[in-house]
Every structure is written in C-alpha cells, then in structure tokens.
Scaffold this active site. Structure first.
Site, PDB file in Angstrom:
ATOM      1  N   CYS A  71       0.875  -1.159   0.000  1.00 37.80           N
ATOM      2  CA  CYS A  71       0.000   0.000   0.000  1.00 37.80           C
ATOM      3  C   CYS A  71       0.911   1.206   0.000  1.00 37.80           C
ATOM      4  O   CYS A  71       2.122   1.086   0.158  1.00 37.80           O
ATOM      5  CB  CYS A  71      -0.859   0.043   1.254  1.00 37.80           C
ATOM      6  SG  CYS A  71      -2.035  -1.327   1.369  1.00 37.80           S
ATOM      7  N   GLY A 106      -1.042   1.078  -4.954  1.00 35.65           N
ATOM      8  CA  GLY A 106      -2.346   0.492  -4.654  1.00 35.65           C
ATOM      9  C   GLY A 106      -3.438   1.226  -5.387  1.00 35.65           C
ATOM     10  O   GLY A 106      -3.496   2.453  -5.348  1.00 35.65           O
ATOM     11  N   ASN A 143       0.985   0.074   5.874  1.00 35.77           N
ATOM     12  CA  ASN A 143       1.482  -0.644   4.709  1.00 35.77           C
ATOM     13  C   ASN A 143       2.237  -1.863   5.201  1.00 35.77           C
ATOM     14  O   ASN A 143       3.177  -1.724   5.982  1.00 35.77           O
ATOM     15  CB  ASN A 143       2.407   0.271   3.895  1.00 35.77           C
ATOM     16  CG  ASN A 143       3.132  -0.469   2.776  1.00 35.77           C
ATOM     17  OD1 ASN A 143       4.231  -0.119   2.399  1.00 35.77           O
ATOM     18  ND2 ASN A 143       2.520  -1.504   2.241  1.00 35.77           N
ATOM     19  N   GLY A 144       1.810  -3.025   4.771  1.00 39.07           N
ATOM     20  CA  GLY A 144       2.504  -4.236   5.189  1.00 39.07           C
ATOM     21  C   GLY A 144       1.513  -5.349   5.435  1.00 39.07           C
ATOM     22  O   GLY A 144       0.337  -5.244   5.090  1.00 39.07           O
ATOM     23  N   TYR A 148      10.316  -4.478  -8.553  1.00 35.99           N
ATOM     24  CA  TYR A 148       9.084  -4.115  -9.247  1.00 35.99           C
ATOM     25  C   TYR A 148       8.292  -2.994  -8.602  1.00 35.99           C
ATOM     26  O   TYR A 148       7.783  -2.110  -9.286  1.00 35.99           O
ATOM     27  CB  TYR A 148       8.170  -5.356  -9.336  1.00 35.99           C
ATOM     28  CG  TYR A 148       6.786  -5.028  -9.822  1.00 35.99           C
ATOM     29  CD1 TYR A 148       6.542  -4.807 -11.178  1.00 35.99           C
ATOM     30  CD2 TYR A 148       5.714  -4.885  -8.931  1.00 35.99           C
ATOM     31  CE1 TYR A 148       5.283  -4.458 -11.622  1.00 35.99           C
ATOM     32  CE2 TYR A 148       4.449  -4.539  -9.373  1.00 35.99           C
ATOM     33  CZ  TYR A 148       4.241  -4.331 -10.721  1.00 35.99           C
ATOM     34  OH  TYR A 148       2.995  -3.978 -11.158  1.00 35.99           O
TER      35      TYR A 148
HETATM   36  P1  5GP Z   1       3.744 -12.694 -15.847  1.00 39.45           P
HETATM   37  O1  5GP Z   1       4.477 -13.031 -17.111  1.00 39.45           O
HETATM   38  O2  5GP Z   1       4.301 -13.362 -14.670  1.00 39.45           O
HETATM   39  O3  5GP Z   1       2.262 -12.931 -16.003  1.00 39.45           O
HETATM   40  O4  5GP Z   1       3.857 -11.128 -15.629  1.00 39.45           O
HETATM   41  C1  5GP Z   1       5.091 -10.514 -15.519  1.00 39.45           C
HETATM   42  C2  5GP Z   1       4.834  -9.045 -15.347  1.00 39.45           C
HETATM   43  O5  5GP Z   1       4.106  -8.820 -14.146  1.00 39.45           O
HETATM   44  C3  5GP Z   1       6.089  -8.225 -15.257  1.00 39.45           C
HETATM   45  O6  5GP Z   1       6.054  -7.260 -16.284  1.00 39.45           O
HETATM   46  C4  5GP Z   1       6.012  -7.541 -13.901  1.00 39.45           C
HETATM   47  O7  5GP Z   1       6.355  -6.182 -14.044  1.00 39.45           O
HETATM   48  C5  5GP Z   1       4.584  -7.671 -13.493  1.00 39.45           C
HETATM   49  N1  5GP Z   1       4.404  -7.830 -12.034  1.00 39.45           N
HETATM   50  C6  5GP Z   1       5.189  -8.449 -11.146  1.00 39.45           C
HETATM   51  N2  5GP Z   1       4.664  -8.377  -9.902  1.00 39.45           N
HETATM   52  C7  5GP Z   1       3.557  -7.662  -9.979  1.00 39.45           C
HETATM   53  C8  5GP Z   1       2.580  -7.220  -9.016  1.00 39.45           C
HETATM   54  O8  5GP Z   1       2.661  -7.477  -7.819  1.00 39.45           O
HETATM   55  N3  5GP Z   1       1.560  -6.472  -9.504  1.00 39.45           N
HETATM   56  C9  5GP Z   1       1.452  -6.172 -10.826  1.00 39.45           C
HETATM   57  N4  5GP Z   1       0.436  -5.417 -11.207  1.00 39.45           N
HETATM   58  N5  5GP Z   1       2.335  -6.583 -11.755  1.00 39.45           N
HETATM   59  C10 5GP Z   1       3.373  -7.320 -11.343  1.00 39.45           C
HETATM   60 MG    MG Z   2       5.653  -5.227 -15.933  1.00 37.35          MG
END
Ligand code: 5GP
Ligand code: MG
Length: 476
Positions: free
Chosen positions: A2, A28, A102-103, A244
């Site tokens: 968050c 978030g 957050n956590g 990320y």
């Molecule tokens: P996958 O190929 O595993 O479906 O998606 C990879 C993508 O998911 C990567 O571009 C990465 O930036 C994104 N990603 C990784 N972790 C998260 C997350 O916690 N939330 C979101 N929205 N995207 C994520």
């Molecule tokens: Mg991505």
C-alpha cells in the site's frame, strides 16, 4: 503493498496529501482515503477507486486541518469492502485516532483470537485494526504512545510501516527489520512521512532521510522527535520493492531504484550475453533494466512494444481470463521494429508467466525471429507473506520448474534470470539487509513452518532515547 503518507503543515494539508497519494498511486489502486484533524474534529473521506476518482476539490476543501494522513490500498489482508479502506478512524477515551498501514502481519489470526477471547469486537478484517487494538490496549494502561508502539514492536509479527495521528500529533513507525519503506521529507512549513521519496518530490519538498527500522518519529508543533524503540541485528528491506514495486525515481533506504535496475540490466548482459538487433523493454517495469542491458552490450535500445498509458496494472484483474485480455489491450507491438529481428526482451520479473507468454506471442506474430528474454529478478519461487500479492506456490510458474521448462512455456528463444548474488550486488547492500523470501523461500521472520533466518531484536525498555531533530528551516 500500500502507499501511506502523513503530513503536518500550516495552511491545510488535504491537497498536499492528495498529491502525495497521487505520486504513490502505483502502490495500490483499489481504494484511497484521507483523514485530517482541524484541532477539534476529524474529517475523513475514503472510497473505492483511484486517487483522482475518489477525491474532487470540494471533498478536499472539506478535509480541514493542518495535519492528516492518507492511504492507497492494494489488498493483502481483508477483502475489498468499504470498512476495510484506510485510514482506520476511531475514538478511544476522547483521543481521536487515525491510522494507516502498509505491510502484512503474519500473526494476525493469533492476535485476533486473543482479543476476541477477551471479548473485543472487530469492525474490519484488516490487520490495521489489530495494530489499532494493540496500541489502545497499551494506551489504556500507560497512556504513553511510546509504550504503545513498543508493545506493537514486541507483539506484531510481520511487516508494517504505519502513519498515525492522535489528536493532531503525527506519528510514524517502521517494523524492526524495516521490511516496508518509509521516509521523512521537509515541506514548506512542516514535514511529510511517506512510503517513497517520490511523494516528497511531488510536493516540491526536501527528502531528509528514511525512517529507521524500529524507529518511532513524532511530529508536533515543536518539530520532529525521534525514538529508537527496537534495534535488530539485521534488516530485511523487501527486495521486490527494488525489482518491481517502487517507482524507478524513488530512493529507498539509500538506493535509487533506477540505478539498481540499470545495474541489474548491465549484469544481465554480463551473465547472459547474446547477439541481437535490439534491446526491447516490457514497459514500464522493464525499462531501466533494458537500458542497462543496452549500455552493457552496446546493442541499441529500441522500443518495440508500446503501452497504453490509460491501462492499470494487469495483476489487479482477479481472473486469468481478464488478465489475458488486459495484456492485449495494454501492450501493442510495433511490427516495423520487429519483423525478422532478433530481440533481447527485458522485464523485471516473471510471476505467473501469463504476461510474458502473451507478449512473446504477439511479438512473434509481428514477425520477430528470435526473442531472448532477460529477467531482472531470479525466479520467483515462493509466496510472499509480507505484503506482495503472490499468494500460492501453484500460481508461480517458477516454483517447481527449471528455467528451461519456464522458457518453453513462455515460448522464448532463450531465457535468463539474474543471479541472486548479482541482484544483491546491484542494490549496494549486503544480503543481511534484504528480505529475499520470494526468491529463496527463507524469510526474516518465522511463518508457519517455512524456513527462516532468525534476527535478534533488542528492545530499548522504558527509557526511550529521544532525539529532537531540528530540520527547522530546511536549510540543511
Ligand atoms: P507474468 O508473465 O508473470 O504474467 O507477468 C510478468 C509481469 O508482471 C512483469 O512485467 C512484472 O512487471 C509484473 N508484475 C510483477 N509483480 C507484480 C505485481 O505485484 N503487480 C502487478 N500489477 N504486476 C506485477
Ligand atoms: Mg511489468
């Protein structure tokens, strides 16, 4: 994950909190909320949706007062129900209290049972309310906020960065291992606490420092007071923030996220060089990595996938079908850049593999000859219990597959994940400073039988070393 923010400043804070939350929107997207205190009363507004959808200027004008806190929610514990939105606001023995967190706590079930056995009721199913209960439980006995935060640090297990407002005094504290980020900035006439330094930047403020793991800061009319409540022999900053979650322009615990990511890109090239026509990012999360790979290899950086900027993050979609459709709308390949080309495709992580497989499919349809995928994180093999929404091993494509099997599934020509050593090296920290649970399956706190690395935490009992920090005029 968050985003949280707390501001004390003269002349009203609601608009500043709004802009700070705007800068933290990536943390978030489910709901947003602000609570302010005007010297006598609490004003609050929270609802489902993005910051810009939840607030308009009329609402912000009604949120009066020179101190307030705000929150953007990315659900971890607790469903998407209005009562779970934050800040969490309540009155306890004439104290007007507002709290945002957050956590993720890992002992929330046990704590909740204990409280319920004692006859207490809960209005939400968030762990934020549990933090509030621990605090008021201690305040009831000692009336002392330092003691209450001390109690939190003893009994709460998990990750928590918290902003809290009690009768207009602003507090911020961070778990003893510093799992989730939080920093302090100086605004024109006051101070800001925020998950990431980008919120300070958004207000034209001056970044001062990170809140230390185990530290409590208190901001009132006299300035900032700092107390070290607990001290651990290690830290456990979330590695996924660097990979990320955080914005690339954020400085977290001393490291500029952008630099960490470009260094990883360079190391990806060192570990897995390849001959290719261009380096392409999966925007936006892969961009700094791709630029690093391009620098390191001398292969030109060419954008070959364009992102629809009006699309949210695809993980937020709850079904696999929705996510697959979302990927198509979100990213469009540029045929002219891909036809008959050999491309290094760089992204930050592979979690489920859905996006990666789809993207590679559309790039091949657009004529790409070879797609060499390079990933800025080691394989994500284990769930995160500390706040990132990747709950089960079954959903993680790499949890029980070798890299070659993952490569086959996402249909890449070649695939390489950065090594853990190179990743840690790129952060400039040592492994004792980071939580790498999602990669190694070893967590910094005990979690139902999972492998864990014990930390020693000392509590500075009774007498808190109070340090008054005079950032005063912001001239330092
Ligand atoms: P996958 O190929 O595993 O479906 O998606 C990879 C993508 O998911 C990567 O571009 C990465 O930036 C994104 N990603 C990784 N972790 C998260 C997350 O916690 N939330 C979101 N929205 N995207 C994520
Ligand atoms: Mg991505």
């Amino acid at each position: 994950m968050c985003g949280i923010v707390g501001i004390r400043d003269a002349g009203g804070v609601s608009f500043s909190i709004y802009y700070a939350l705007y800068a933290l929107q990536h943390r978030g997207q489910e709901s947003a909320g602000i609570a302010t205190f005007d010297g006598a009363r609490l004003h609050k507004h929270k609802a489902q949706g993005l910051v810009a959808e939840v607030f308009d200027s009329t609402t912000l004008e009604s949120l009066k007062g020179d101190v307030g806190i705000g929150h953007v929610r990315y659900p971890t514990t607790g469903e998407n129900r209005p009562e779970n939105y934050q800040p969490f606001n309540f009155v306890f023995r004439d104290n007007i209290i507002s709290l945002a967190h957050n956590g993720n706590l890992v002992n929330d079930r046990t704590l909740r049972d204990e409280f319920e056995c004692g006859g207490q009721i809960f209005c939400t199913n968030t762990d934020t309310e549990l933090i509030a209960k621990v605090i008021t439980d201690e305040m009831r006995d000692s009336g002392c906020i330092e003691d209450a935060v001390h109690r939190c640090m003893r009994v709460l297990k998990g990750s928590y960065s918290v902003v809290m407002m009690i009768n207009g005094v602003l507090y911020g504290f961070r778990d003893p291992l510093g799992i989730k980020p939080m920093c302090i900035g100086k605004t024109e006439n006051g101070y800001i606490l925020a998950s990431e330094s980008v919120a300070v930047d958004a207000l034209g403020g001056k970044f001062l420092r990170d809140i230390l793991p185990g530290e409590l800061v208190c901001i009132d009319e006299h300035g900032i007071k700092s107390m070290q409540i607990a001290r651990a022999n290690r830290r456990a900053h979330c590695i996924f923030e660097y990979i990320y979650f955080a914005r690339a322009d954020a400085v977290l615990d001393g490291a500029l996220v952008y630099d960490v990511r470009t260094r990883i890109g360079e190391k990806l090239h060192e570990e897995a060089p390849v001959k290719a026509d261009s380096v392409c990012t999966v925007p936006d999360s892969g961009t700094a990595y791709a630029i690093g790979y391009s620098h390191g290899s001398g292969i030109p950086f060419v954008e070959s996938l364009l992102k629809n900027r009006y699309m949210g993050r695809t993980f937020i979609m709850s079904t696999q079908k929705e996510r697959e459709r979302a990927v198509r709308i979100k990213l469009n390949p540029i045929r002219e850049h891909l036809k008959d080309k050999s491309v290094v495709l760089v992204d930050d992580s592979i979690v489920r593999g859905t996006t990666s497989r789809r993207i590679i499919g559309t790039m091949r349809d657009a004529g790409a000859r070879e797609i060499h995928m390079r990933i800025g994180s080691p394989p994500i093999k284990a769930p995160c219990y500390l706040g990132v929404d990747m709950p089960t091993r079954e959903e993680l494509i790499a949890s029980n597959r070798e890299e070659e099997e993952v490569r086959r599934r996402i249909t890449a020509t070649s695939l390489h994940h950065i090594s853990l050593e190179a990743l840690i090296d790129a952060t400039g920290m040592d492994s004792e400073c980071l939580c790498t649970g999602c990669i190694t399956g070893r967590y910094p706190i005990p979690i139902n039988g999972e492998e864990f690395i014990p930390a020693k935490i000392d509590f500075l009992d009774g007498t808190y070393q109070t340090k008054l920090e005079k950032f005063g005029d912001g001239s330092e």
